[in-house]
Design an enzyme around this catalytic site. Structure first.
Site, PDB file in Angstrom:
ATOM      1  N   GLY A   1     -21.833   8.864  -2.451  1.00 32.69           N
ATOM      2  CA  GLY A   1     -21.768  10.227  -2.955  1.00 32.69           C
ATOM      3  C   GLY A   1     -23.102  10.940  -2.932  1.00 32.69           C
TER       4      GLY A   1
ATOM      5  N   GLU B   1     -30.052  24.297  24.297  1.00 34.57           N
ATOM      6  CA  GLU B   1     -30.807  23.879  25.482  1.00 34.57           C
ATOM      7  C   GLU B   1     -30.017  22.898  26.347  1.00 34.57           C
ATOM      8  OE1 GLU B   1     -35.012  23.117  25.214  1.00 34.57           O
ATOM      9  OE2 GLU B   1     -35.144  24.230  23.336  1.00 34.57           O
TER      10      GLU B   1
ATOM     11  N   GLU C   1     -26.515  34.965  26.016  1.00 29.83           N
ATOM     12  CA  GLU C   1     -25.794  36.196  25.692  1.00 29.83           C
ATOM     13  C   GLU C   1     -24.429  35.838  25.121  1.00 29.83           C
ATOM     14  OE1 GLU C   1     -25.623  38.923  28.953  1.00 29.83           O
ATOM     15  OE2 GLU C   1     -27.807  38.965  29.218  1.00 29.83           O
TER      16      GLU C   1
ATOM     17  N   LEU D   1     -32.596  34.077  26.504  1.00 33.23           N
ATOM     18  CA  LEU D   1     -31.779  33.839  27.695  1.00 33.23           C
ATOM     19  C   LEU D   1     -30.290  34.019  27.415  1.00 33.23           C
ATOM     20  CD1 LEU D   1     -31.707  32.791  30.677  1.00 33.23           C
ATOM     21  CD2 LEU D   1     -31.550  30.469  29.724  1.00 33.23           C
TER      22      LEU D   1
ATOM     23  N   ILE E   1     -30.869  33.834  19.578  1.00 34.63           N
ATOM     24  CA  ILE E   1     -32.278  33.818  19.960  1.00 34.63           C
ATOM     25  C   ILE E   1     -33.122  33.278  18.811  1.00 34.63           C
ATOM     26  CG2 ILE E   1     -34.202  35.169  20.837  1.00 34.63           C
ATOM     27  CD1 ILE E   1     -31.651  34.883  22.687  1.00 34.63           C
TER      28      ILE E   1
ATOM     29  N   ALA F   1     -22.594  34.540  28.022  1.00 34.89           N
ATOM     30  CA  ALA F   1     -23.398  33.804  29.003  1.00 34.89           C
ATOM     31  C   ALA F   1     -24.296  32.818  28.274  1.00 34.89           C
ATOM     32  CB  ALA F   1     -24.229  34.765  29.858  1.00 34.89           C
ATOM     33  N   GLY F   2     -23.724  31.640  28.009  1.00 33.82           N
ATOM     34  CA  GLY F   2     -24.499  30.572  27.401  1.00 33.82           C
ATOM     35  C   GLY F   2     -24.870  29.567  28.474  1.00 33.82           C
TER      36      GLY F   2
END
Length: 398
Positions: free
Chosen positions: A358, A381, A141, A139, A176, A144-145
């Site tokens: 540590g 998501e 890009e 989905l 992806i 385009a998240g």
């Protein structure tokens, strides 16, 4: 660096199964899963090889059957959010990579379960359930998240009304999961470039389709298979269309809604493991003539961690129960679960690491790997900020 994940200091508690959110089928699932997960030993040095190994093991163990409905080889009549939650919580407790492998089988095939044609479901879902096919959900890009409507990948139709028609895909998908190892991808692309979210359609694209390049791997702080997909004149038949043309956005959101509570469960499993590691270390570590657990400040920290875990658990189980029982409101409650569980897990793991001193930052220690593993869950998501918007809008609409 990941090798065989260190054994847990104790098995995860199953006391929560007595809560009214769960029924006998869920309790039976957990009864078999808990010892199975503890017995697995997978070399995770190579995350891609390890993910393939986990998929095969999960398939052979019958656990991937919970990713598909019974009519296609699944364990239950329909996708069950509570089963997904229990599976992801338990797997993440032992190995976040095992959880990843399981989750991506469900997410990558979820759209086929929801909207696939009988032929598509018959072809792909049984292979997913047996661990013979690796699935992926494509989905996001580069630009385009969270803003899905901004996607630029185009699927141009030659003659989609004909059985012999094709769609030609051009564009880029990134971040992806299972990229480069998947056998097929559920890909979302614009069939109406001017339509925004109403112009998006979904397609099943087999990994060997000419014009698809998944060779650009992405390396992240908690190694797992990720890649950028490049589509260059990638032709798929009209029969690859998944669901209705221009109905892809709703399909993507429906798929994510099913699995959002399970993301919370993965975070919950990691938080439970961090708490177990902290308690074990506090009881064993001696300083100033007593154990670390004898100090009141340690007790206060462990008490805070336990409360954070339980509050996340209750929201997660509620969200899954609401979806499974068909309640009217699900989206906001799932967002609450995802936001709270991932944020709380980050705090719990950070406190566990601090208690280890540590040793907590030593590469190869469990709390060190958990510290890296949890971070991405607050982003993918639906980032925490997106969940806040979803919740806020729902409250204002009441």
């Amino acid at each position: 660096m990941h090798v065989a994940t260190p054994p847990a200091p104790r098995p995860p508690s199953t006391a929560h199964l007595a809560l009214p959110f769960f029924d006998d089928a869920h309790r039976a699932l957990a009864e078999g899963l808990v010892p199975w997960a503890a017995a697995q030993q997978v070399d995770e040095t190579d995350d891609r090889a390890a993910c393939r190994d986990w998929v095969q093991r999960l398939g052979a163990g019958g656990w991937l059957r919970y990713c598909v409905p019974a009519e296609h080889g699944g364990a239950l009549p329909a996708l069950d959010s509570r089963a997904l939650v229990l599976l992801r919580e338990t797997l993440a407790y032992h190995s976040p990579l095992a959880d990843f492998a399981f989750a991506m089988q469900g997410l990558g095939s979820g759209a086929i379960t929801l909207a696939g044609s009988p032929a598509q479901q018959a072809h792909y879902l049984q292979g997913v359930a047996r661990g013979e096919l690796i699935a992926a959900f494509a989905l996001s890009e580069p630009e385009a998240g969270s803003d899905v409507g901004a996607m630029q990948t185009i699927a141009a139709s030659t003659d989609s009304t004909s059985a012999t028609g094709t769609f030609c895909l051009n564009g880029t998908k990134t971040w992806i999961s299972n990229g480069g190892i998947a056998d097929f991808y559920c890909v979302f692309a614009k069939t109406d470039p001017s339509g925004g979210t109403r112009g998006i359609s979904a397609f099943i694209v087999d990994a060997n389709t000419p014009g698809l390049d998944a060779s650009r791997h992405i390396h992240v702080m908690a190694p797992h298979p990720l890649a950028t997909l490049q589509f260059t004149n990638c032709n798929v038949p009209a029969t690859a269309l998944l669901g209705d043309e221009n109905g892809g956005f709703k399909l993507a959101m429906r798929t994510l809604d099913i699995f959002r509570a399970s993301v919370a469960a993965a975070a919950l499993g990691m938080a439970r493991r961090a708490l177990a590691e902290a308690v074990h270390h506090a009881r064993q570590r001696r300083m100033f003539g007593q154990t670390l657990a004898d100090f009141q400040l340690t007790q206060a920290k462990i008490g805070e961690m336990a409360a954070l875990v339980d509050s996340a658990a209750l929201l997660t189980y509620r969200a899954a129960w609401l979806r499974d029982t068909g309640q009217a409101r699900v989206t906001a409650e799932a967002a609450m679960a995802k936001m709270t569980a991932t944020e709380n897990a980050q705090r719990v793991i950070d406190m566990a690491l601090q208690l280890h001193g540590g040793r907590g930052v030593e590469v190869g220690s469990k709390v060190e790997s958990l510290y890296r593993d949890i971070r991405s869950l607050r982003i993918y998501e639906g980032a925490t900020e997106v969940q806040q918007l979803i919740i806020g809008k729902a409250v204002l609409q009441e």
